[in-house]
Design an enzyme around this catalytic site. Structure first.
Site, PDB file in Angstrom:
ATOM      1  CG  ASP A  30      22.170  12.581 -41.951  1.00  0.00           C
ATOM      2  OD1 ASP A  30      23.280  13.259 -41.513  1.00  0.00           O
ATOM      3  OD2 ASP A  30      21.079  12.935 -41.388  1.00  0.00           O
ATOM      4  CD  GLU A 199      25.372  12.516 -34.316  1.00  0.00           C
ATOM      5  OE1 GLU A 199      24.127  12.414 -34.036  1.00  0.00           O
ATOM      6  OE2 GLU A 199      25.652  13.759 -35.115  1.00  0.00           O
TER       7      GLU A 199
END
Ligand code: FUB
Length: 435
Positions: A30, A199
């Site tokens: 991420d 997301e």
């Protein structure tokens, strides 16, 4: 130059050199990249092999590190900036320190992170504040009221307002108060996006247009997709795919987009160091380009990544920029320890790998050093811009050797390398370097 690098490596143990994946001593998922103080700072989440059985097959993250780089090749690991034990509202054994972001506002750095709140299910988003991009960060005692979800991203708009985006059932946005710790508007779900799981929102502004980019499951696993608007809160118009699904089925992708020294980059992740478990991921970078109308060109993931490689450092040619169609395979050096990296295995004469952007400096090197081995005997040739630099004969004994050869043609400046099997039956190359 080489001595300087070695000195830096000795003085700062967190100093790392890499292509894709960019960090090679631990997992980094991420990745949110931001430009602060003239450098790129990367705030990833930190996947670990789970110490608790209930998370053996799931994400497991207990803390965050921050990394910085001036050239996107050499990264400094500044160490842990926050962990689940030192945030008052976080369930200390939840291992849920998921995808974060960090922005600069009013002289301070605000680090936003999701985690599981004490005694409750689900996720909240907290904020920790620092004077410097690498911390120390001081977490607020309570999460931000009004946000229930993951993957926060903050956009500082050109008019001084700030917006926070996150993912829950859909993607949400709200304006932040000037204190950056509270919402000033009620959250709204972002409309105009395609159906299907989404997301990891990452929002940015370029030339007066607002981009909302996000992982999106179109079929099986996450692509990276985007929408555009004239307004930070929408309405957004869906524009398409930035990166296709992983060819090796890493289910998640999560990204950020940043402009640095006039070039745009996509930071994203892939399970390079964990090919059999896709919850242990590693950050990568590739260049990103816009069309004249502001739309984003598709990014094709590469192993080479970005940046210029110093010829006096170990060059991992398995992170190639181009390869022959046959006769060469990339394999782990040690499949029990993937952090050892990869090797290039040549199995037919004429097979080649190209590796671009190697910096030889002002003075030509005199010698090349290669870590190689061969079972049946092989001869490796190294070219630069089509000119022969060296040839190295590898004994047929199956053991690793570090062999040296003189550099036959002087080479300076930035050039591309080509490595090929020019004789014998087989050869494996771990790395090469010039001196
Ligand atoms: O890293 C944990 C979760 O996986 C992130 O929050 C999601 O975006 C996905 O990458």
């Amino acid at each position: 130059m080489k001595h300087l690098y070695y000195l830096i490596a000795l003085l700062f143990p967190g100093y790392l050199f890499s292509q894709n994946p960019i960090i090679s001593h631990c997992f980094t998922a991420d990745p949110t990249a931001r430009v602060f103080e003239g450098k790129v700072y990367m705030y990833p989440s930190h996947d670990i092999v789970s110490p608790v059985e209930r998370l053996n097959d799931w994400f497991c993250m207990e803390d965050y590190h921050v990394y910085s780089s001036e050239n996107l090749v050499d990264w400094t690991d500044h160490g842990v900036i926050l962990s689940q034990e030192n945030v008052r509202w976080v369930e200390p054994e939840s291992y849920s320190m998921w995808a974060p972001d960090c922005v600069f506002k009013n002289g301070k750095y605000y680090f936003y992170f999701p985690s599981q709140p004490k005694g409750r299910k689900g996720f909240s988003v907290g904020v920790a504040v620092a004077e410097h991009p690498a911390g120390p960060f001081f977490p607020d005692p309570e999460p931000i009221e009004g946000i229930s979800g993951i993957d926060p991203c903050v956009l500082n708009d050109t008019d001084g307002k700030s917006y926070i985006y996150w993912s829950s059932k859909g993607l949400y946005v709200a304006q932040l108060k000037d204190n950056m710790r509270e919402l000033s508007t009620a959250p709204v779900q972002i409309k105009g996006l395609p159906d299907g799981f989404k997301e990891g929102p990452f929002a940015f502004e370029r030339d007066g247009k607002y981009y909302l980019t996000f992982p999106w499951v179109r079929k099986n696993t996450e692509t990276l997709a985007y929408a555009m608007s004239d307004n930070p809160t929408g309405p957004f118009e869906f524009k398409g795919i930035i990166m296709d699904e992983s060819p090796t089925e890493c289910w998640t992708n999560h990204h950020s987009i940043v402009e640095y020294k006039g070039q745009w980059y996509l930071f994203y992740h892939h399970n390079d160091y964990s090919p059999h478990f896709d919850k242990n991921r590693s950050a990568r970078i590739d260049s990103l380009f816009f069309n004249a109308d502001g739309t984003i060109r598709k990014v094709h993931p590469t192993l080479r990544g970005v940046g210029i490689t110093d010829a006096r450092m170990k060059i991992q040619i398995d992170r190639y920029s181009e390869t022959s169609r046959r006769g060469v395979k990339i394999q782990p050096v040690d499949s029990d320890n993937m952090f050892e990296g990869w090797k290039s295995c040549f199995s037919s004469k004429g097979a080649w790998l190209k590796y671009n952007n190697v910096d030889f400096g002002d003075k030509s090197p005199e010698e090349i050093k290669l870590r190689v081995r061969s079972v049946n005997g092989g001869k490796i040739g190294v070219l630069s811009a089509g000119r022969k630099l060296a040839e190295v004969e590898i004994p047929a004994d199956g053991t690793w050797h570090i062999l040296t050869a003189p550099v036959a043609t002087p080479v300076t400046g930035i050039s591309n390398l080509e490595v090929s099997l020019i004789g014998g039956k087989d050869a494996e190359t771990d790395w090469l370097e010039f001196d």
